[in-house]
Write a protein that holds these residues in place. Sequence first.
Motif, mmCIF file in Angstrom:
data_model
loop_
_atom_site.group_PDB
_atom_site.id
_atom_site.type_symbol
_atom_site.label_atom_id
_atom_site.label_comp_id
_atom_site.label_asym_id
_atom_site.label_seq_id
_atom_site.Cartn_x
_atom_site.Cartn_y
_atom_site.Cartn_z
ATOM 1 N N ARG A 69 0.830 -1.204 0.000
ATOM 2 C CA ARG A 69 0.000 0.000 0.000
ATOM 3 C C ARG A 69 0.866 1.255 0.000
ATOM 4 N N ARG A 70 1.938 1.221 0.768
ATOM 5 C CA ARG A 70 2.847 2.371 0.814
ATOM 6 C C ARG A 70 3.421 2.660 -0.567
ATOM 7 N N LEU A 71 3.835 1.620 -1.281
ATOM 8 C CA LEU A 71 4.427 1.822 -2.604
ATOM 9 C C LEU A 71 3.378 2.255 -3.621
ATOM 10 N N VAL A 72 2.200 1.658 -3.571
ATOM 11 C CA VAL A 72 1.146 1.968 -4.539
ATOM 12 C C VAL A 72 0.781 3.443 -4.499
ATOM 13 N N GLU A 73 0.799 4.012 -3.304
ATOM 14 C CA GLU A 73 0.418 5.422 -3.162
ATOM 15 C C GLU A 73 1.353 6.370 -3.898
ATOM 16 N N GLU A 74 2.558 5.898 -4.225
ATOM 17 C CA GLU A 74 3.516 6.746 -4.923
ATOM 18 C C GLU A 74 3.256 6.810 -6.421
ATOM 19 N N TYR A 75 2.337 5.988 -6.921
ATOM 20 C CA TYR A 75 2.079 5.919 -8.356
ATOM 21 C C TYR A 75 0.663 6.385 -8.667
ATOM 22 N N SER A 76 0.436 6.648 -9.928
ATOM 23 C CA SER A 76 -0.895 7.073 -10.361
ATOM 24 C C SER A 76 -1.874 5.915 -10.220
ATOM 25 N N SER A 77 -3.144 6.254 -10.112
ATOM 26 C CA SER A 77 -4.167 5.235 -9.897
ATOM 27 C C SER A 77 -4.211 4.228 -11.041
ATOM 28 N N HIS A 122 -2.041 1.178 -10.254
ATOM 29 C CA HIS A 122 -2.213 0.444 -9.004
ATOM 30 C C HIS A 122 -2.445 -1.045 -9.202
ATOM 31 N N ALA A 123 -3.309 -1.407 -10.116
ATOM 32 C CA ALA A 123 -3.650 -2.821 -10.309
ATOM 33 C C ALA A 123 -2.432 -3.629 -10.744
ATOM 34 N N ALA A 124 -1.655 -3.072 -11.674
ATOM 35 C CA ALA A 124 -0.466 -3.785 -12.163
ATOM 36 C C ALA A 124 0.560 -3.949 -11.048
ATOM 37 N N ILE A 125 0.747 -2.880 -10.273
ATOM 38 C CA ILE A 125 1.731 -2.940 -9.186
ATOM 39 C C ILE A 125 1.336 -3.982 -8.156
ATOM 40 N N GLU A 126 0.083 -3.960 -7.734
ATOM 41 C CA GLU A 126 -0.376 -4.915 -6.730
ATOM 42 C C GLU A 126 -0.241 -6.349 -7.223
ATOM 43 N N ALA A 127 -0.560 -6.590 -8.491
ATOM 44 C CA ALA A 127 -0.452 -7.943 -9.042
ATOM 45 C C ALA A 127 1.000 -8.401 -9.087
ATOM 46 N N ARG A 128 1.896 -7.517 -9.524
ATOM 47 C CA ARG A 128 3.309 -7.888 -9.651
ATOM 48 C C ARG A 128 3.949 -8.141 -8.281
ATOM 49 N N ILE A 129 3.663 -7.285 -7.327
ATOM 50 C CA ILE A 129 4.218 -7.502 -5.990
ATOM 51 C C ILE A 129 3.609 -8.760 -5.371
ATOM 52 N N ALA A 162 13.074 -4.707 -3.334
ATOM 53 C CA ALA A 162 12.587 -5.825 -4.139
ATOM 54 C C ALA A 162 11.183 -5.545 -4.663
ATOM 55 N N GLN A 163 10.350 -4.916 -3.847
ATOM 56 C CA GLN A 163 9.016 -4.533 -4.303
ATOM 57 C C GLN A 163 9.089 -3.578 -5.495
ATOM 58 N N GLU A 164 9.990 -2.613 -5.397
ATOM 59 C CA GLU A 164 10.130 -1.646 -6.492
ATOM 60 C C GLU A 164 10.562 -2.342 -7.781
ATOM 61 N N GLY A 165 11.488 -3.304 -7.643
ATOM 62 C CA GLY A 165 11.911 -4.050 -8.815
ATOM 63 C C GLY A 165 10.786 -4.873 -9.394
ATOM 64 N N ALA A 166 10.029 -5.522 -8.545
ATOM 65 C CA ALA A 166 8.908 -6.331 -9.018
ATOM 66 C C ALA A 166 7.847 -5.461 -9.677
ATOM 67 N N ALA A 167 7.581 -4.300 -9.078
ATOM 68 C CA ALA A 167 6.567 -3.405 -9.634
ATOM 69 C C ALA A 167 6.944 -2.902 -11.020
ATOM 70 N N SER A 168 8.249 -2.861 -11.296
ATOM 71 C CA SER A 168 8.723 -2.334 -12.582
ATOM 72 C C SER A 168 8.857 -3.402 -13.652
ATOM 73 N N SER A 169 8.538 -4.641 -13.334
ATOM 74 C CA SER A 169 8.797 -5.731 -14.270
ATOM 75 C C SER A 169 7.580 -6.618 -14.455
ATOM 76 N N GLU A 170 7.464 -7.123 -15.677
ATOM 77 C CA GLU A 170 6.420 -8.096 -15.975
ATOM 78 C C GLU A 170 6.985 -9.505 -16.112
ATOM 79 N N ARG A 171 8.319 -9.667 -15.896
ATOM 80 C CA ARG A 171 8.962 -10.966 -16.096
ATOM 81 C C ARG A 171 8.810 -11.863 -14.870
ATOM 82 N N GLU A 172 8.374 -13.092 -15.095
ATOM 83 C CA GLU A 172 8.311 -14.067 -14.012
ATOM 84 C C GLU A 172 9.706 -14.307 -13.437
ATOM 85 N N LEU A 173 10.704 -14.276 -14.313
ATOM 86 C CA LEU A 173 12.093 -14.464 -13.888
ATOM 87 C C LEU A 173 12.471 -13.505 -12.765
#
Length: 357
Positions: free
Chosen positions: A43-51, A54-61, A93-104
């Motif tokens: 939630r803390r990280l999501v608030e730093e981004y536009s609405s 949010h959905a993509a960030i939450e799913a990736r994290i 690690a959350q920031e990295g995950a939020a920025s990536s769509e790779r399962e790797l």
Amino acid sequence: MRPAKQAQRGGQGSEQYQAAGDIIIHQGVTEERVRAIMEEETRRLVEEYSSEAHAAIEARIGHLDDRLLPLLADAGALDAFADPAMIRAYRKAQEGAASSERELDYDMLAALIAKRVESPRERPVVAGIDRAIEIMDRVDERALRGLTAAYALTAWTPAVGSITAGLESLDGIFRRVIDGDLPTGTEWLDHLDILDAMRVGTSGLGGMKTIELYYGEQLNGYVAPGVEAPGPEFVGGAFPDSAWGSAVVDHELKPGHRRLSTVSKADFDKELLAQHNRDDFNDEVISQAASVFGLGQQDETARAALRARIAEMPHLGPFADWWDDLKEASFQLTSVGRALARANCFRLDPEGYLPRD
């Protein structure tokens, strides 16, 4: 009468019971609490981004958390989330995950965090892991594969004296750590240099030797000159009645010769010192191993034969050819690169074939 005064001490995450008087229980961080912390940080990280994001960030994290939580639970390391330094690393690690769509990336970030938990106070190790977490979402997949293969070359050598069995064990390692095409050219080296995972222009990996020269040094027990068959039955010297026994085997790389069944002189010396408590006997055997069997030396014919055997291995062979094609390059893995490569090795080895350090 009052109960005697009692004192207890317990480590982090322990349960403490005081039998006389009130029972005091201190429990470690539970899986439910770790999941709640993860959600709070999300939630803390999501608030730093536009609405819209949010959905993509939450799913990736969520993908990261689903991988990380079982790793920590299985290792009994959930208490790591009581450490502020760990929380800081997890946020990265959350920031990295939020920025990536790779399962790797989710797999790698979880593996890096899990490794960090193992050595929280080893600052050089932690520094490399923390930087690896920061750059993971920018690492090219093929470059990571090349980095991992280079790491595996120096990380593991056979543990058996049999040349056939030793090469099979190496082949098993490279079958696991190389999961696709290896990079070509030199751009991948520059890419990893920019990310601090390599230092291009230095030669820390065995002096950038060819596979034949590198394994000739590391596996000098395999390529020792040996002695013409049948070879000596007894050690000789000051111990004429002590038999070599099963320590002497046919030389698989030099027909008609015998050698000591060991990977290297260093391994032979270490095993001998572990088995015997007599310095005079150890010194005599080590001396005879060097003078009679040439242990510690390299026979060029045997070394060339070893390279030919390597070429026949289905996974080690192609890796060796790829490595030898890098002969004009010069590079060294950094602590960041080693952290990335090690995490990738164990990501690719869920069955636990690779030795854990």
